[in-house]
Design an enzyme around this catalytic site. Sequence first.
Site, short mmCIF file in Angstrom:
data_model
loop_
_atom_site.label_atom_id
_atom_site.label_comp_id
_atom_site.label_asym_id
_atom_site.label_seq_id
_atom_site.Cartn_x
_atom_site.Cartn_y
_atom_site.Cartn_z
N LYS A 83 17.32 3.66 0.64
CA LYS A 83 18.21 3.52 1.82
C LYS A 83 19.34 2.59 1.41
O LYS A 83 19.32 1.41 1.73
CB LYS A 83 17.44 2.84 2.95
CG LYS A 83 16.80 3.75 3.98
CD LYS A 83 16.24 2.86 5.11
CE LYS A 83 15.23 3.61 5.93
NZ LYS A 83 14.51 2.71 6.86
N GLU A 117 7.60 2.34 -6.31
CA GLU A 117 7.72 1.87 -4.93
C GLU A 117 7.96 3.05 -3.99
O GLU A 117 8.48 4.09 -4.41
CB GLU A 117 8.87 0.84 -4.88
CG GLU A 117 9.25 0.30 -3.52
CD GLU A 117 8.17 -0.49 -2.79
OE1 GLU A 117 7.04 0.03 -2.67
OE2 GLU A 117 8.45 -1.60 -2.31
N ASP A 118 7.60 2.89 -2.74
CA ASP A 118 7.83 3.96 -1.77
C ASP A 118 9.30 4.06 -1.37
O ASP A 118 9.89 5.13 -1.34
CB ASP A 118 6.93 3.81 -0.53
CG ASP A 118 7.00 2.43 0.12
OD1 ASP A 118 7.75 1.55 -0.37
OD2 ASP A 118 6.29 2.21 1.11
N ARG A 128 0.38 6.56 7.18
CA ARG A 128 0.50 6.63 5.71
C ARG A 128 -0.09 7.94 5.20
O ARG A 128 0.24 8.41 4.12
CB ARG A 128 -0.25 5.46 5.07
CG ARG A 128 0.35 4.09 5.34
CD ARG A 128 -0.33 3.07 4.45
NE ARG A 128 -0.17 1.69 4.88
CZ ARG A 128 0.89 0.93 4.60
NH1 ARG A 128 1.87 1.41 3.87
NH2 ARG A 128 0.95 -0.32 5.03
N LYS A 132 0.81 -1.20 0.00
CA LYS A 132 0.00 0.00 0.00
C LYS A 132 0.86 1.26 0.00
O LYS A 132 0.36 2.36 -0.21
CB LYS A 132 -0.87 0.03 1.28
CG LYS A 132 -1.66 -1.22 1.51
CD LYS A 132 -2.22 -1.21 2.97
CE LYS A 132 -2.77 -2.58 3.29
NZ LYS A 132 -2.96 -2.76 4.73
N GLY A 133 2.16 1.10 0.24
CA GLY A 133 3.02 2.25 0.49
C GLY A 133 3.17 3.24 -0.64
O GLY A 133 3.45 4.41 -0.42
N ASP A 154 4.48 3.47 6.56
CA ASP A 154 3.75 3.23 7.81
C ASP A 154 4.63 2.64 8.90
O ASP A 154 5.69 2.09 8.63
CB ASP A 154 2.62 2.23 7.56
CG ASP A 154 3.16 0.82 7.34
OD1 ASP A 154 3.91 0.62 6.37
OD2 ASP A 154 2.85 -0.07 8.16
P1 IMP Z 1 12.82 -4.13 1.20
O1 IMP Z 1 12.40 -5.45 0.65
O2 IMP Z 1 13.60 -4.29 2.47
O3 IMP Z 1 13.51 -3.25 0.23
O4 IMP Z 1 11.47 -3.50 1.68
C1 IMP Z 1 10.89 -2.36 1.21
C2 IMP Z 1 9.65 -2.12 2.02
O5 IMP Z 1 9.99 -2.01 3.41
C3 IMP Z 1 8.98 -0.83 1.67
O6 IMP Z 1 8.02 -1.01 0.67
C4 IMP Z 1 8.38 -0.41 2.99
O7 IMP Z 1 7.09 -0.95 3.11
C5 IMP Z 1 9.23 -1.04 4.05
N1 IMP Z 1 10.15 -0.06 4.69
C6 IMP Z 1 11.49 -0.03 4.59
N2 IMP Z 1 12.01 0.98 5.29
C7 IMP Z 1 10.97 1.63 5.84
C8 IMP Z 1 10.86 2.80 6.69
O8 IMP Z 1 11.83 3.46 7.08
N3 IMP Z 1 9.59 3.15 7.04
C9 IMP Z 1 8.48 2.45 6.64
N4 IMP Z 1 8.54 1.37 5.85
C10 IMP Z 1 9.78 0.96 5.46
MG MG Z 2 5.62 -1.36 1.84
#
Ligand code: IMP
Ligand code: MG
Length: 183
Positions: free
Chosen positions: A138, A106-107, A172, A49-50, A166
């Site tokens: 990040k 993507e967020d 959100r 949902k992000g 979130d």
């Molecule tokens: P990844 O698979 O670790 O790259 O996950 C990405 C997902 O992690 C994003 O779509 C977010 O939902 C969540 N996420 C990663 N960092 C944060 C943060 O600092 N705040 C909120 N959600 C985060």
């Molecule tokens: Mg997410």
Amino acid sequence: MTAAQSKRKYDLSEVLIDEATLKKRVEELGEEITRDYKGKSIVLIGILKGSIPFIADLMRNIRLDDLEVDYISVSSYGRSTKSSGVVRILKDLDSDIKGKDVIIVEDIIDTGLTLAYLKEYFMGRNPGSLKICTLLDKPSRRKVDIRGDYVGFRVEDRFIVGYGLDVEQRFRNLPFISWIKEE
Ligand code: IMP
Ligand code: MG
């Protein structure tokens, strides 16, 4: 104590990216995509949902006649802020992306595990091209080699909320992005 009263309290006063800065950067990303995909038909795929606030603003800044939007929903971290590495598809695409120019929206890219999985998954459907547009990145947290083709902002390794992001499904709706501190 009611459920509402038992919710954790957070301090959201430390704003990382304010509303005006978000708006300006999303406009720039939209212009960039408009330039790069001139004359093409594209499909934006929002990851629920992000990505909702971001994709809603981004699509209105892409000036192309032939633009479709689709969504996919994958399992997230649940109540934890650490990645489990497990990606499960909760809602698949509605449309066929074969031969289309696809941009995943993507967020945030954190470990990269979600997008690495989705990239493979979408490639299996033979799109014409596949790129990634992420509002936030990040890089210090990366576990797999994946990068955004369009990146809004690089951020350091602290947990943030707002504008789609979130903690325990909350915040959100904030129009800005804030560092989060538990009170
Ligand atoms: P990844 O698979 O670790 O790259 O996950 C990405 C997902 O992690 C994003 O779509 C977010 O939902 C969540 N996420 C990663 N960092 C944060 C943060 O600092 N705040 C909120 N959600 C985060
Ligand atoms: Mg997410």
